[in-house]
Design a protein around this motif. Sequence first.
Motif, PDB file in Angstrom:
ATOM      1  N   LYS A 138       0.829  -1.209   0.000  1.00 30.82           N
ATOM      2  CA  LYS A 138       0.000   0.000   0.000  1.00 30.82           C
ATOM      3  C   LYS A 138       0.860   1.255   0.000  1.00 30.82           C
ATOM      4  N   PHE A 139       2.122   1.122   0.369  1.00 29.74           N
ATOM      5  CA  PHE A 139       3.026   2.275   0.416  1.00 29.74           C
ATOM      6  C   PHE A 139       4.101   2.090  -0.635  1.00 29.74           C
ATOM      7  N   MET A 140       4.218   3.029  -1.547  1.00 26.99           N
ATOM      8  CA  MET A 140       5.212   3.014  -2.624  1.00 26.99           C
ATOM      9  C   MET A 140       5.233   1.712  -3.417  1.00 26.99           C
ATOM     10  N   PRO A 141       4.080   1.232  -3.919  1.00 28.87           N
ATOM     11  CA  PRO A 141       4.081   0.000  -4.712  1.00 28.87           C
ATOM     12  C   PRO A 141       4.873   0.163  -6.000  1.00 28.87           C
ATOM     13  N   LEU A 171      10.619   6.147  -9.283  1.00 27.19           N
ATOM     14  CA  LEU A 171      11.444   6.321  -8.101  1.00 27.19           C
ATOM     15  C   LEU A 171      10.754   7.239  -7.100  1.00 27.19           C
ATOM     16  N   ALA A 172      11.033   7.016  -5.823  1.00 27.78           N
ATOM     17  CA  ALA A 172      10.704   8.021  -4.820  1.00 27.78           C
ATOM     18  C   ALA A 172      11.629   9.213  -5.037  1.00 27.78           C
ATOM     19  N   ASP A 173      11.160  10.390  -4.679  1.00 29.09           N
ATOM     20  CA  ASP A 173      11.975  11.592  -4.864  1.00 29.09           C
ATOM     21  C   ASP A 173      13.346  11.441  -4.215  1.00 29.09           C
ATOM     22  N   ILE A 174      13.364  10.901  -2.987  1.00 30.08           N
ATOM     23  CA  ILE A 174      14.620  10.816  -2.257  1.00 30.08           C
ATOM     24  C   ILE A 174      15.580   9.836  -2.915  1.00 30.08           C
ATOM     25  N   THR A 175      15.062   8.778  -3.521  1.00 30.84           N
ATOM     26  CA  THR A 175      15.923   7.826  -4.217  1.00 30.84           C
ATOM     27  C   THR A 175      16.591   8.488  -5.412  1.00 30.84           C
ATOM     28  N   ARG A 176      15.830   9.287  -6.144  1.00 28.59           N
ATOM     29  CA  ARG A 176      16.402  10.011  -7.283  1.00 28.59           C
ATOM     30  C   ARG A 176      17.518  10.942  -6.817  1.00 28.59           C
ATOM     31  N   LYS A 177      17.292  11.596  -5.691  1.00 25.53           N
ATOM     32  CA  LYS A 177      18.302  12.517  -5.180  1.00 25.53           C
ATOM     33  C   LYS A 177      19.522  11.767  -4.651  1.00 25.53           C
ATOM     34  N   MET A 178      19.302  10.574  -4.108  1.00 27.08           N
ATOM     35  CA  MET A 178      20.439   9.773  -3.651  1.00 27.08           C
ATOM     36  C   MET A 178      21.283   9.302  -4.829  1.00 27.08           C
TER      37      MET A 178
END
Length: 235
Positions: free
Chosen positions: A64-67, A195-202
């Motif tokens: 349910k979270f970030m599928p 991607l989650a935003d933070i993953t892209r930034k990482m």
Amino acid sequence: MSDISRPDGGADNPGGNPDLKRAAARAPGTKAVRPRNAASLIVWRQARGAEPEILMGNRHAKHKFMPSVLVFPGGRVDRTDHGVKTITELRPETEALLRHRAPPSLARAIGVAAIRELAEETGLLLGERKGERVLADLAALDYLCRAVTPASRAMRFNARFLLAPAETVRGEIAGSGELENLAWYPLSKALDAKLADITRKMLAEFSSWLETPAGERHRRPKIVFRGNDNRMSDE
């Protein structure tokens, strides 16, 4: 056990796109949740003249979270990660960076958690297996930066992002089902994925770290991502 296998659908990365943030918002008038300590591990490899490749996998489509979001292996730091036996200790420069915002016991446990989650989610070992336990090779780890989930979220993490070169891990990729489509993703392909935003930034932070001479990497400015994944000094 990784957060993503738990009933609450916890995330191994803070952040995410706006729709996901709204879905995970805490109820108005409630007290902000204290962030849980977490660790993500960026395992990478690079052949001469080729772009770097990163070990990543998709969260299950039924979460349910970030599928289906592409993420690094990782999860929360467990009580059992503290004080366990390892085959090596953190290198002084890595330990110093982790201890900047964590006591010594937690700094070490973060490294242990990252390596434990790698084994649980990918089947790859960064260390040795003794029975059911993984004895971590902490000396293989480098520190990248950290990210703290916004206070508006119902589920929050203080996540440290660590790195390890592929030559330090052994075994064959054998996912446990927590992550799907586990593979080595060329950086450009990973950036084109969901991607989650933070993953892209990482991934951007990793690219900058990789371009820094090896002997200077531990002297890079300390960085933390806060709020809506805002990049800030962590000095």
